[in-house]
Design an enzyme around this catalytic site. Structure first.
Site, short mmCIF file in Angstrom:
data_model
loop_
_atom_site.label_atom_id
_atom_site.label_comp_id
_atom_site.label_asym_id
_atom_site.label_seq_id
_atom_site.Cartn_x
_atom_site.Cartn_y
_atom_site.Cartn_z
N LYS B 183 47.50 1.29 -39.42
CA LYS B 183 46.38 0.90 -40.27
C LYS B 183 46.94 0.30 -41.55
O LYS B 183 48.06 0.60 -41.96
CB LYS B 183 45.44 2.08 -40.55
CG LYS B 183 45.99 3.30 -41.21
CD LYS B 183 46.02 3.32 -42.72
CE LYS B 183 44.77 2.80 -43.34
NZ LYS B 183 44.96 2.78 -44.85
N THR B 194 50.26 1.26 -48.50
CA THR B 194 49.24 2.03 -47.78
C THR B 194 49.16 1.62 -46.36
O THR B 194 48.31 0.87 -45.93
CB THR B 194 47.84 1.93 -48.34
OG1 THR B 194 47.83 2.56 -49.59
CG2 THR B 194 46.84 2.71 -47.49
N GLU B 280 42.98 -6.67 -46.95
CA GLU B 280 41.59 -6.58 -47.42
C GLU B 280 41.02 -7.96 -47.74
O GLU B 280 41.55 -8.68 -48.57
CB GLU B 280 41.50 -5.65 -48.63
CG GLU B 280 41.67 -4.20 -48.20
CD GLU B 280 41.65 -3.23 -49.35
OE1 GLU B 280 41.34 -2.05 -49.09
OE2 GLU B 280 41.94 -3.62 -50.49
N ASN B 402 37.33 -4.11 -53.36
CA ASN B 402 38.06 -3.25 -54.28
C ASN B 402 37.35 -2.96 -55.59
O ASN B 402 37.75 -2.07 -56.33
CB ASN B 402 39.45 -3.83 -54.52
CG ASN B 402 40.32 -3.55 -53.32
OD1 ASN B 402 40.49 -2.40 -52.95
ND2 ASN B 402 40.82 -4.60 -52.69
N SER B 407 32.44 3.60 -54.29
CA SER B 407 30.97 3.70 -54.36
C SER B 407 30.36 3.96 -52.99
O SER B 407 30.92 3.59 -51.99
CB SER B 407 30.38 2.44 -54.96
OG SER B 407 31.18 1.99 -56.02
#
Lengths: 407, 407
Positions: B183, B194, B280, B402, B407
């Protein structure tokens, strides 16, 4: 540094305010409509100091200006264009930069080796010399606000506001004025990124001491900002000191030397922060203060890593108190410290102590982060080193501006 | 490396395909709806190798897994959750990671020191242990595609696709299967960002040699990708080799050692590129190849600087052949070279030779850049060093993801 009480910020002066300086900026045709050609002149040759990009690729105009600064130590004028960086343009680019120097000198009736050249804009395109040379003939610098504002506008690329600051101090009983103007706002990162800075003063000082003073404050001002981590091929900060304030010649032994350096520091820090705040697409200025590092250098390294982190920058754009990203950036900065001793604050709110999270009001912090200036404090508890760095948030507009820059 | 003909890419295998491996992934309640808990198990203790984040802050689960890898050299299972990184969570976080290890071992009836733990998600929040421990009781790993796909889904954070690859080779006449899943996709940068990577193989090899093989290929695979320059506190790549293929024990002296290393390299490179491509908000995979550097290391440094430049990334998002930004990134990379010897290509189009721009078709290049995979080649003409790096474009979606992550 000890505080010197004679230094005073003054908002109403500009780069043409120190005695004997004149400026102007016009549209010559490198850009579609906006001003793109600027000239700064001193009535007499000024002592000059400069700091330049560390990029291996150095643009032609930068090489020309470096030559002036390093060989003569004197500069009387600098010609600046926006719209084309004249970088990676080979022999033609060098010839064009020298032509800009030569034609400006002829127009002013001075020696070419007293003329600096600066360019900013797209890399790798040959300069359109015809409109530029015609433009040089149309330049009439004046010692009024209008001239300085024209200069400030004509050096802009994606900047949204002009950047100006001014100070005065007293040396040997004489009023000495300092003023600066600069442009950003992409490709901004350590070591003289896409930044042009011009500082004028009527102080009397030799160029070797002026250079030392500029170097001593560059790391903590211009080299402590980042917009996107990219370092340009063009950028420079130049200080011209023409001596017309008639103070005794400044040297490090002069009783008011510190006053001079502090005022130069203040001008430089103001310009650096304005550049960071007006980073491409930015909505917020981020200031990161690091305390308790092993050395000041290490503190600045941590501060710059945090302020340069895309994840920190996007979180702040979103007013999201995602301090884990601050931790992650501190941890990868390369500085040595004990993670169990770290303290992190956003504004006045303590978020991490002894490396562990502590409860905070999400609502209060959200409201704080919605402001246009955000402060992050990191305490490493390793020593006495401290440092500051400035940057901006990363926004949709940054992507929009840079996905379409040449179009 | 010489080419070994027995290595073959096979698309239809998965991490549960090498003999004796089983996997599963479920939703336990750390996330709202999506799968968030995964388990990979070998029928017998496997030799294990791992590479871990270089961030000073290291998450609790990472410390637990490191302990397993470094002390026993054997691993039989690894429990993974998404939704919470269990990082910067202090003593409670360490206790929770050990509880995850212990409860998984109990459920499987094996020794806790054969169980690794990995977590990914928000930093600095205490793990919700109740749903997680209930979830562990519900895990039934299987050796079928469904189990491997459940695992691949449950480890995702902002990833948009699962990342899987598989190869087979022959060692001592035995078929050896390799498979990997990983991932990304934010906080991805050198040195184990990450990223969680899990590679299974039924090869027979001792853990010290497995570790050496993994280390030898990490710099040119997982450490050669970047999404945003941020390095996470959690990330790791773990290889489990359970020996059930029954080849003779592999050592560097084994005649088919290179075949083993090359296959591991291929699995790792596939996973690394998939992570880069699914960065991303990314719409494109960018591959940068650097040739003619003084050393391979320097070549990779240049490649990574180019592929990590926000200005290059946004230009490619906009299909804009703004090669000046590539030049600027090469020049600030820290590598030593002569700017007048540099050659730059995008796709097959030569843009710069001997440091000077050469004409190209904007239209052809625009069409090339609209594709989903973009290749940039930089020739430094300094030596024989070469290297590759992979990254992705920088888009509106990166900012959107990002600015609102928590949220």
């Amino acid at each position: 540094m000890t505080t010197v009480t004679t230094m005073k910020s003054i908002s109403y002066k500009n780069i043409a305010s120190p005695k004997g300086f004149k400026a102007t900026g016009i549209h010559c045709g490198l850009k579609h409509k906006k001003k793109d050609l600027a000239l700064l002149v001193s009535d007499v040759p000024a002592s000059v100091a400069g700091v330049f990009t560390t990029n291996v690729f150095q643009a032609a105009p930068l090489l020309v200006t470096k030559e002036v600064v390093q060989t003569t130590g004197k500069m009387q004028a600098i010609i600046v264009n926006s719209g084309n960086a004249n970088s990676c343009t080979g022999k033609q680019g060098m010839a064009d930069a020298y032509t800009m120097q030569q034609k400006t000198a002829e127009k002013l009736g001075i020696n070419p080796n007293l003329v600096g050249v600066a360019s900013t804009g797209v890399i790798g395109e040959i300069m359109k010399m015809e409109p530029l040379l015609e433009g040089i003939q149309k330049l009439y610098p004046i010692d009024e606000l209008e001239g300085a504002m024209g200069f400030a506008q004509a050096i802009m690329t994606t900047d949204t506001v002009t950047k100006n600051t001014s100070y005065k101090t007293t040396i040997d009983g004489k009023e000495v004025i300092f003023a600066g103007t600069a442009k950003g706002s992409g490709m901004i990162e350590p070591n003289m990124a896409t930044m042009l800075g011009f500082i004028t003063t009527d102080a009397n000082i030799e160029s070797n001491h002026l250079q030392a003073a500029l170097k001593s404050i560059t790391d903590v001002t211009f080299n402590s900002i980042t917009v996107d981590g990219d370092t340009s091929t063009n950028d420079m900060v130049v200080v011209m000191a023409n001596g017309l304030a008639e103070n005794n010649t400044l040297t490090p032994d002069h009783p008011e030397w510190e006053s001079f350096v502090q005022t130069l520091h203040a001008v430089s820090q103001d310009l650096a922060k304005m550049i960071a705040k007006d980073g491409e697409g930015a909505t917020k200025l981020i200031e990161v203060e690091v305390q308790g590092a092993a050395t000041d250098e290490e503190a600045r390294k941590v501060a710059k890593t945090v302020v340069g982190s895309p994840l920190v920058k996007t979180a702040i754009f979103g007013s999201d108190a995602n301090w884990g990203r601050i931790i992650a950036a501190v941890g990868r900065s390369g500085a040595k410290f004990d993670p169990n001793e770290v303290k992190i604050k956003i504004g006045d709110a303590n978020l991490v102590e002894k490396g562990e999270p502590i409860p905070f009001s999400e609502e209060d912090l959200f409201n704080y982060l919605k402001q246009h200036e955000v402060k992050i404090t990191v305490e490493l508890n390793q020593g006495d080193g401290q440092g500051l760095a400035w940057g901006c948030d990363l926004t949709y507009d940054y992507v929009q501006i840079n996905a379409t820059y040449r179009s």
